[in-house]
Design a protein around this motif. Sequence first.
Motif, short mmCIF file in Angstrom:
data_model
loop_
_atom_site.label_atom_id
_atom_site.label_comp_id
_atom_site.label_asym_id
_atom_site.label_seq_id
_atom_site.Cartn_x
_atom_site.Cartn_y
_atom_site.Cartn_z
N SER A 59 0.82 -1.21 0.00
CA SER A 59 0.00 0.00 0.00
C SER A 59 0.86 1.25 0.00
N ALA A 60 1.79 1.33 0.98
CA ALA A 60 2.58 2.55 1.15
C ALA A 60 3.64 2.71 0.06
N GLY A 61 4.17 1.59 -0.44
CA GLY A 61 5.27 1.68 -1.39
C GLY A 61 4.87 1.63 -2.84
N LEU A 62 3.64 1.18 -3.14
CA LEU A 62 3.24 1.04 -4.55
C LEU A 62 1.89 1.70 -4.82
N ALA A 63 0.85 1.29 -4.10
CA ALA A 63 -0.51 1.72 -4.42
C ALA A 63 -0.67 3.24 -4.30
N VAL A 64 -0.31 3.79 -3.15
CA VAL A 64 -0.52 5.23 -2.93
C VAL A 64 0.41 6.08 -3.80
N PRO A 65 1.71 5.76 -3.92
CA PRO A 65 2.56 6.56 -4.82
C PRO A 65 2.08 6.54 -6.27
N LEU A 66 1.60 5.38 -6.77
CA LEU A 66 1.11 5.34 -8.15
C LEU A 66 -0.17 6.17 -8.31
N PHE A 67 -1.02 6.13 -7.29
CA PHE A 67 -2.21 7.00 -7.33
C PHE A 67 -1.78 8.47 -7.42
N ALA A 68 -0.80 8.85 -6.60
CA ALA A 68 -0.32 10.23 -6.62
C ALA A 68 0.29 10.59 -7.97
N LEU A 69 1.01 9.64 -8.55
CA LEU A 69 1.67 9.89 -9.83
C LEU A 69 0.66 10.24 -10.92
N PHE A 70 -0.50 9.56 -10.91
CA PHE A 70 -1.47 9.78 -11.98
C PHE A 70 -2.61 10.70 -11.58
N SER A 71 -2.56 11.25 -10.36
CA SER A 71 -3.61 12.19 -9.94
C SER A 71 -3.08 13.59 -9.65
N ALA A 72 -1.81 13.70 -9.33
CA ALA A 72 -1.25 15.00 -8.94
C ALA A 72 -0.65 15.76 -10.11
N GLY A 73 -0.73 15.21 -11.31
CA GLY A 73 -0.13 15.86 -12.47
C GLY A 73 -1.02 16.96 -13.04
N VAL A 74 -0.99 18.13 -12.43
CA VAL A 74 -1.80 19.26 -12.90
C VAL A 74 -0.86 20.37 -13.39
N MET A 75 -1.37 21.16 -14.31
CA MET A 75 -0.59 22.28 -14.83
C MET A 75 -0.44 23.34 -13.74
N VAL A 76 0.80 23.75 -13.49
CA VAL A 76 1.08 24.76 -12.48
C VAL A 76 1.77 25.94 -13.16
N SER A 77 1.12 27.08 -13.16
CA SER A 77 1.70 28.30 -13.73
C SER A 77 1.35 29.46 -12.81
N GLY A 78 1.91 30.60 -13.11
CA GLY A 78 1.62 31.77 -12.29
C GLY A 78 0.13 32.08 -12.27
N GLY A 79 -0.49 31.97 -13.45
CA GLY A 79 -1.93 32.23 -13.52
C GLY A 79 -2.73 31.21 -12.76
N ALA A 80 -2.33 29.93 -12.89
CA ALA A 80 -3.06 28.87 -12.20
C ALA A 80 -2.94 29.03 -10.69
N LEU A 81 -1.75 29.40 -10.21
CA LEU A 81 -1.57 29.57 -8.77
C LEU A 81 -2.36 30.76 -8.24
N SER A 82 -2.44 31.82 -9.04
CA SER A 82 -3.23 32.97 -8.59
C SER A 82 -4.71 32.63 -8.57
#
Length: 465
Positions: free
Chosen positions: A277-300
């Motif tokens: 769970s800690a070494g595979l399942a959750v990191p892979l979930f984060a890998l494919f869920s946390a990939g969002v575009m981050v820019s100055g406009g997006a952060l504002s």
Amino acid sequence: MAAPKNRRSVFLGRLPLPERNFLADALRTETVGGVLLLVAAVAALIWANTPLRAGYETVRDFHLGPGSLGLNLSVQHWAADGLLAVFFFVAGIELKRELVAGELRDPKAAALPVVAAICGMAAPALVYFAVATGGGGSTAGWAVPTATDIAFALAVLAVIGTALPSALRAFLLTLAVVDDLFAILIIAIFFTSDLNFAALGFAVLGLAVFWLLLRKGVRGWYVYVPLAVVNWALMYNSGVHATIAGVAMGLMLRCHRHEGERHSPGEHIEHIVRPLSAGLAVPLFALFSAGVMVSGGALSDVFTKPETLGVVLGLVVGKAVGVFGGTWVAARFTRAELNPDLKWPDVLAVASLAGIGFTVSLLIGELAFGTDPVLADEIKAAVLVGSLIAAVVASVLLKLRDNKYKKLCADEDRDDDHDGIPDIYEQDNPAYHLRMAAILEAKAAEHRRLAEVASGHPTRDDGPA
């Protein structure tokens, strides 16, 4: 002489030694998993914000699985519904263990973390509602800032090197377990629609078979793993979130020890599955869920849109105020007393850590705004920003008391008689005092001998001349 009935219990006091040892082993895995989770989240952000973004989207949106069984899902979907079922299975075992052998087994002791967790979920939801409705935004994301990510919180502790006393760590872990329980209920109640009652009926039947096999003492992974997969698939097709199947099966495991057992079945299986769970399942979930575009406009935009601002303030302000306020109220109006070695700012620091909502917050964000991909990505960015701010605030508060924590941990770990048991757990044991007296006498004799050698005039104690 019996203890007075109105004796007050010590809140965040010393844990029993077996519980302390189990907690230490569990937190080692959680901390390593949290570091991997942090690495996966950073990798996802880099992957999604470089020229390689097209490859990231191709992999994330690639579909696989048997369509005839309703399981032709994207990689991101498999990570959220499939791999996270393993995470929630472990959460179910943790909850069961807390109920039968941990902090939640005693209703009086359980009241404090339960009240703190409830307040720590209600306050962020209220903050989100206030901000979203005040700004004319959608209230669908009210549940996003209610969750705490224990692995990420412990990863922050590992990175900043703070030596929290075991009682504070236990409070954080228990708080997160109760938090997970209510997050599971939120998912089951508010994010379930279009129920397929036939699939749900078969899922319930499959869970009943799982429970019956456990009670009959049937052993063998080749029996339980296929059955668990079938139960998961039936639950997914029923319309209830598939991770509920993982929680249900985790709660069915026996977590109390029979005579002659070193570990209960639940502890044994948790020891095997937790690294997965800690070494595979959750990191892979984060890998494919946390990939969002981050820019100055997006952060504002995170600080200007009512939905995203509600998430950030819910995590940073709502969580800290809710957990701290709930803890204070429970301690004020129950028989619990704060450990005299700790101060209320310590509780505030842990309450701030609870504002790190990552895994379950991202999952609820996807469920709440799945029909609006743009807003869903903005909510994910808000979760990342809010969690980062909460981590920084908690780190500052913890660092201010770091030396005090180190002294408390050193006192907990001291073992002057070298018997493998910390001395603090043996203070009421007569045999311990005999050993310590012998050790002190031996040290005194050695000091006298060295003094005699240094002076050149050895003294003898042979009785009267």
